[in-house]
Scaffold this active site. Structure first.
Site, PDB file in Angstrom:
ATOM      1  N   ARG A 112     -19.143  83.895   1.791  1.00 25.84           N
ATOM      2  CA  ARG A 112     -20.452  83.516   2.299  1.00 25.84           C
ATOM      3  C   ARG A 112     -20.335  83.329   3.808  1.00 25.84           C
ATOM      4  O   ARG A 112     -19.340  82.767   4.289  1.00 25.84           O
ATOM      5  CB  ARG A 112     -20.942  82.208   1.660  1.00 25.84           C
ATOM      6  CG  ARG A 112     -21.432  82.316   0.211  1.00 25.84           C
ATOM      7  CD  ARG A 112     -22.708  83.152   0.078  1.00 25.84           C
ATOM      8  NE  ARG A 112     -23.203  83.202  -1.294  1.00 25.84           N
ATOM      9  CZ  ARG A 112     -22.873  84.141  -2.175  1.00 25.84           C
ATOM     10  NH1 ARG A 112     -22.043  85.115  -1.833  1.00 25.84           N
ATOM     11  NH2 ARG A 112     -23.378  84.114  -3.402  1.00 25.84           N
TER      12      ARG A 112
ATOM     13  N   GLU B 202     -29.027  86.212   6.475  1.00 21.98           N
ATOM     14  CA  GLU B 202     -29.109  87.573   5.939  1.00 21.98           C
ATOM     15  C   GLU B 202     -30.570  87.881   5.622  1.00 21.98           C
ATOM     16  O   GLU B 202     -31.230  87.048   5.002  1.00 21.98           O
ATOM     17  CB  GLU B 202     -28.245  87.673   4.675  1.00 21.98           C
ATOM     18  CG  GLU B 202     -26.770  87.445   4.993  1.00 21.98           C
ATOM     19  CD  GLU B 202     -25.863  87.503   3.759  1.00 21.98           C
ATOM     20  OE1 GLU B 202     -26.331  87.877   2.672  1.00 21.98           O
ATOM     21  OE2 GLU B 202     -24.686  87.179   3.907  1.00 21.98           O
TER      22      GLU B 202
ATOM     23  N   HIS C 197     -24.009  92.822   2.748  1.00 16.33           N
ATOM     24  CA  HIS C 197     -23.759  92.049   1.516  1.00 16.33           C
ATOM     25  C   HIS C 197     -23.723  92.958   0.277  1.00 16.33           C
ATOM     26  O   HIS C 197     -24.582  92.875  -0.599  1.00 16.33           O
ATOM     27  CB  HIS C 197     -24.805  90.927   1.345  1.00 16.33           C
ATOM     28  CG  HIS C 197     -24.317  89.800   0.481  1.00 16.33           C
ATOM     29  ND1 HIS C 197     -24.644  88.471   0.706  1.00 16.33           N
ATOM     30  CD2 HIS C 197     -23.512  89.782  -0.618  1.00 16.33           C
ATOM     31  CE1 HIS C 197     -24.081  87.705  -0.214  1.00 16.33           C
ATOM     32  NE2 HIS C 197     -23.387  88.478  -1.029  1.00 16.33           N
TER      33      HIS C 197
ATOM     34  N   GLY D 148     -20.858  93.341  -1.759  1.00 10.73           N
ATOM     35  CA  GLY D 148     -19.681  93.043  -2.591  1.00 10.73           C
ATOM     36  C   GLY D 148     -19.819  93.499  -4.035  1.00 10.73           C
ATOM     37  O   GLY D 148     -18.931  94.157  -4.579  1.00 10.73           O
TER      38      GLY D 148
HETATM   39  C1  GLV Z   1     -22.760  87.745  -4.420  1.00 12.28           C
HETATM   40  O1  GLV Z   1     -22.601  87.422  -3.277  1.00 12.28           O
HETATM   41  C2  GLV Z   1     -22.547  86.870  -5.524  1.00 12.28           C
HETATM   42  O2  GLV Z   1     -22.294  85.666  -5.302  1.00 12.28           O
HETATM   43  O3  GLV Z   1     -22.653  87.328  -6.659  1.00 12.28           O
END
Ligand code: GLV
Ligand code: GLV
Length: 310
Positions: free
Chosen positions: A222, A251, A270, A272
């Protein structure tokens, strides 16, 4: 939505972006459950205005967008979506490690702007990932998945975690150290801790100053875990080699963010968990968790078990 259909009545926010706050408050007033993303802020005020609410299902593994303490106080269950995004997120962390080290974005732009005249022994030299030292801050599921990848690159693995992980130490040769030692010794520092009061601003001026001059900071956790202003100084004044960032303080990151002007900073919006498989798994989990809570059983991924009463 296929899972929810027929079992609950539901309304969907169809627009791009977080649910408009007024609409969330208005709809929440009658709702038994909310299924939200990390862009939706579920705070004490909102919870206080949703008297029927039994569950908030987060479509994310991190849940810093939800005031869990306030939810628990009101007996509202909070759920998240672990496991299904572990590999996807570890892959993105590794992508940022490799892209930072080998200057991939810079090289891509170099080629496309017509600057590639010849192969040259000194062209766009980067750092080695193989056999380098990787420092993992937060040895949870994602941190461990990153460590497994690092093993394939013959990296030496240091880690910081509240509790030791003997299995990881045994299988991957990882070594648990203090944050101070990790920062001083690592060529890559990768953050995999949740955002909490404890980790907010964890990496600031002092920490960045203590890193190796050629080291890279990788953040897929984060944004607020890192002091973004300090990171700009660190990357622009050569305290460290650069950074690879999938997350930011705000963001979407504003386009006047100074970090975006730096060649040694690689950025992603973002992403991921942004694979089809991970997102399908998250959707399934989020729906199943909400359904379980609404049907009175214990959701599989309950964040606040204290709030669950039989
Ligand atoms: C993405 O950032 C999540 O926390 O799933
Ligand atoms: C590089 O392409 C090499 O052949 O060494």
């Amino acid at each position: 939505m296929r899972l929810l259909a027929g079992r609950v009545e539901y309304e969907v926010w169809e627009k791009i972006g977080p649910v408009n706050r007024d609409i969330l408050l208005q709809k929440g007033a009658d709702a038994d459950g909310l299924l939200v993303t990390l862009s939706d802020r579920i705070d004490d005020e909102l919870l206080s205005l949703c008297p029927n609410l039994k569950v908030v299902g987060n479509y994310a593994v991190g849940y810093d967008n939800i005031d869990v303490e306030a939810a628990t106080r009101r007996g509202v269950l909070v759920t998240n979506t672990p496991d299904v995004l572990t590999n996807a997120t570890a892959d993105i962390a590794f992508l940022l490690i490799l892209a930072s080290a080998r200057r991939m974005v810079e090289a891509n732009e170099f080629l496309r702007s017509g600057d590639w005249v010849t192969w040259h022994p000194n062209l766009l030299l980067g750092a080695d990932v193989s056999e380098a030292v990787l420092g993992i801050v937060g040895m949870g599921k994602i941190g461990q998945a990153v460590a497994r990848r690092a093993k394939g690159f013959d990296m030496e693995i240091l880690y910081v975690n509240r509790s030791p992980k003997p299995e990881i130490e045994r299988i991957l040769g990882a070594k648990r150290v203090s944050l101070e030692e990790l920062l001083v010794k690592s060529d890559f520092v990768s953050l995999h801790c949740p955002l909490s009061d404890e980790t907010r601003g964890l990496i600031g001026v002092k920490e960045l100053r203590s890193m190796k001059k050629a080291a890279f900071l990788i953040n897929t956790s984060r944004g607020p875990v890192v002091d973004q202003k300090a990171l700009f100084k660190a990357c622009s004044e050569g305290w460290i080699g650069g950074a690879g960032l999938d997350v930011f303080d705000n963001e979407p990151v504003p386009l006047d963010e100074p970090l975006l002007t730096l060649k040694n900073v690689t950025t992603l919006p973002h992403l991921g968990s942004a694979t089809i498989k991970a997102r399908e798994g998250m959707a399934r989990k989020a729906a199943e968790n909400v359904l379980a809570a609404l049907e009175g059983s214990r959701p599989e991924n309950l964040v606040n078990p204290e709030a669950f009463k039989k």
